[in-house]
Design a protein around this motif. Structure first.
Motif, PDB file in Angstrom:
ATOM      1  N   TRP A 163      41.025  91.522 -14.823  1.00 13.62           N
ATOM      2  CA  TRP A 163      40.404  90.302 -14.294  1.00 13.62           C
ATOM      3  C   TRP A 163      41.286  89.691 -13.211  1.00 13.62           C
ATOM      4  CZ3 TRP A 163      39.256  87.738 -19.698  1.00 13.62           C
ATOM      5  CH2 TRP A 163      38.155  88.379 -20.293  1.00 13.62           C
ATOM      6  N   ALA A 164      42.586  89.690 -13.458  1.00 10.77           N
ATOM      7  CA  ALA A 164      43.508  89.133 -12.457  1.00 10.77           C
ATOM      8  C   ALA A 164      43.456  89.957 -11.174  1.00 10.77           C
ATOM      9  CB  ALA A 164      44.924  89.102 -13.022  1.00 10.77           C
ATOM     10  N   LYS A 178      40.336  82.811 -15.696  1.00 10.25           N
ATOM     11  CA  LYS A 178      40.021  83.436 -14.416  1.00 10.25           C
ATOM     12  C   LYS A 178      40.235  82.455 -13.260  1.00 10.25           C
ATOM     13  CE  LYS A 178      36.686  86.587 -16.553  1.00 10.25           C
ATOM     14  NZ  LYS A 178      35.242  86.891 -16.765  1.00 10.25           N
ATOM     15  N   ARG A 179      39.950  81.182 -13.497  1.00  9.08           N
ATOM     16  CA  ARG A 179      40.221  80.168 -12.474  1.00  9.08           C
ATOM     17  C   ARG A 179      41.721  80.068 -12.208  1.00  9.08           C
ATOM     18  NH1 ARG A 179      39.651  78.372  -7.761  1.00  9.08           N
ATOM     19  NH2 ARG A 179      39.897  76.124  -7.476  1.00  9.08           N
ATOM     20  N   ALA A 180      42.531  80.183 -13.257  1.00  7.93           N
ATOM     21  CA  ALA A 180      43.986  80.182 -13.070  1.00  7.93           C
ATOM     22  C   ALA A 180      44.417  81.339 -12.177  1.00  7.93           C
ATOM     23  CB  ALA A 180      44.692  80.261 -14.422  1.00  7.93           C
ATOM     24  N   PHE A 181      43.804  82.505 -12.369  1.00 11.67           N
ATOM     25  CA  PHE A 181      44.148  83.653 -11.522  1.00 11.67           C
ATOM     26  C   PHE A 181      43.772  83.379 -10.069  1.00 11.67           C
ATOM     27  CE2 PHE A 181      43.297  86.441 -15.496  1.00 11.67           C
ATOM     28  CZ  PHE A 181      44.570  86.176 -15.968  1.00 11.67           C
ATOM     29  N   GLU A 182      42.623  82.781  -9.848  1.00 13.25           N
ATOM     30  CA  GLU A 182      42.198  82.464  -8.480  1.00 13.25           C
ATOM     31  C   GLU A 182      43.173  81.496  -7.820  1.00 13.25           C
ATOM     32  OE1 GLU A 182      37.399  82.885  -9.486  1.00 13.25           O
ATOM     33  OE2 GLU A 182      38.312  80.908  -9.169  1.00 13.25           O
ATOM     34  N   LEU A 183      43.583  80.487  -8.552  1.00  6.48           N
ATOM     35  CA  LEU A 183      44.541  79.531  -8.006  1.00  6.48           C
ATOM     36  C   LEU A 183      45.873  80.214  -7.708  1.00  6.48           C
ATOM     37  CD1 LEU A 183      43.783  76.564 -10.419  1.00  6.48           C
ATOM     38  CD2 LEU A 183      43.340  76.582  -7.949  1.00  6.48           C
ATOM     39  N   LEU A 213      45.185  89.107  -7.811  1.00  5.30           N
ATOM     40  CA  LEU A 213      46.499  88.826  -8.375  1.00  5.30           C
ATOM     41  C   LEU A 213      47.033  90.070  -9.070  1.00  5.30           C
ATOM     42  CD1 LEU A 213      48.585  86.522  -8.903  1.00  5.30           C
ATOM     43  CD2 LEU A 213      47.464  86.202 -11.123  1.00  5.30           C
ATOM     44  N   ASP A 214      48.168  90.556  -8.617  1.00  2.00           N
ATOM     45  CA  ASP A 214      48.752  91.753  -9.209  1.00  2.00           C
ATOM     46  C   ASP A 214      49.104  91.503 -10.672  1.00  2.00           C
ATOM     47  OD1 ASP A 214      51.156  93.708  -9.834  1.00  2.00           O
ATOM     48  OD2 ASP A 214      50.097  94.503  -8.092  1.00  2.00           O
ATOM     49  N   ARG A 215      48.932  92.509 -11.508  1.00  2.00           N
ATOM     50  CA  ARG A 215      49.190  92.340 -12.938  1.00  2.00           C
ATOM     51  C   ARG A 215      50.650  92.040 -13.230  1.00  2.00           C
ATOM     52  NH1 ARG A 215      47.112  97.373 -16.013  1.00  2.00           N
ATOM     53  NH2 ARG A 215      45.352  97.029 -14.602  1.00  2.00           N
ATOM     54  N   THR A 216      51.558  92.362 -12.309  1.00  2.00           N
ATOM     55  CA  THR A 216      52.960  92.009 -12.514  1.00  2.00           C
ATOM     56  C   THR A 216      53.192  90.510 -12.396  1.00  2.00           C
ATOM     57  OG1 THR A 216      53.483  92.358 -10.179  1.00  2.00           O
ATOM     58  CG2 THR A 216      53.757  94.232 -11.660  1.00  2.00           C
TER      59      THR A 216
END
Length: 291
Positions: A187-188, A158-163, A193-196
């Motif tokens: 979660w993304a 989830k932190r990766a998605f935030e970044l 963050l778009d799922r694409t």
């Protein structure tokens, strides 16, 4: 050496050919010889993922210690780009199975391991922000793990998605094998963050949620080609002399592209090597030919 069966592959393919996930190790592995094999068979573009930190002799205690791993990968990518008709891009991050090494072998708590790994992702994000890398890599163990390990791994992801939201980049995921990872895509999206922009490495031919990066085996590719969904192709070439037959070799993607074209899947080839790279990573594999 080119085998007799590869002779026809010397004919140029009239399409970009991208391997979405492989590793290169110029010191211990085949390195640029693997890139030359890829090019010889018609390959044009590569997404090179950093090897797990411990494979490069890095056992980190602090996030800054991941920097060496990322810098090594960027150097390899620069060299690979000089050999390609198109170019290569680095994908940088922390391999999710590191959490097992930290907890089981080094006495970290799951929470402390997750903090270190998230810190490593933040170092990787610096390279993306500076334009030296294209995307981040994260995920969770692909094997059964105790709940505390899996919960901590999910927090790192989830932190990766935030970044990635801040960077406007994609995230490649290493996860368990599955045909439905909708929860991860949600979660993304909950973080903006778009799922694409979420790509599942080592995917089967069908996947709900993230974009599948399909292992280039004919049965998986047939499923992906028959769908109308975005997909990418990969080998997960590990470039490890101790595992010479592991996963797929660097010639595989161009060979499979040729096979798909022979089977009449021109639209699927364009989807995998032009449209989906633009969708997921915002890269133009046609415009970068001949750079």
């Amino acid at each position: 050496m080119i085998l007799a069966g590869d002779a026809s592959a010397m004919d140029e393919l009239d399409t970009p050919v991208l391997d979405n996930h492989l590793h290169l190790d110029p010191e211990r592995g085949r390195g640029m010889d693997a890139v030359r094999d890829f090019v010889r068979l018609g390959g044009t573009h590569l997404l090179v993922v950093n090897k797990p930190s411990w494979h490069l002799g890095v056992e980190p205690d602090e996030p800054e210690e991941f920097r060496q791993v990322f810098e090594t990968t960027i150097e390899v990518v620069d060299e690979a780009s000089s050999l390609l008709p198109g170019r290569a891009w680095p994908v940088l991050g922390v391999h999710p199975t590191l959490i097992g090494r930290l907890v089981d072998d080094r006495g970290f708590t799951p929470e402390a391991a997750a903090e270190l790994m998230a810190g490593g992702l933040e170092v990787a994000a610096e390279f993306v922000a500076e334009g030296q890398a294209l995307a981040l890599k994260s995920g969770r163990p692909h094997y059964d793990a105790e709940p505390a390990i899996m919960d901590a791994s999910n927090e790192v992801m989830k932190r990766a998605f935030e970044l990635a939201v801040d960077l406007d980049c994609a995230v490649q995921l290493h996860t368990e094998g599955a045909e439905d990872l909708t929860e991860i895509a949600e979660w993304a999206e909950a973080r903006g963050l778009d799922r694409t922009r979420v790509v599942k490495h080592y995917a089967r031919g069908r996947l709900a949620g993230p974009v599948p990066s399909v292992m280039s085996e004919k049965d998986r590719l047939q499923v992906a080609a028959d769908s109308d969904e975005p997909f990418l192709m990969e080998t997960d070439f590990v470039d490890d002399p101790d595992r010479p037959g592991a996963v797929l070799g660097p010639k595989t993607v161009p060979r499979r592209v040729r096979w798909l074209l022979e089977e009449g899947h021109e639209e699927a080839v364009r989807r995998a090597h032009v449209e989906t790279p633009a969708l997921a990573y915002d890269i133009d594999t046609e415009a970068t030919l001949g750079e």
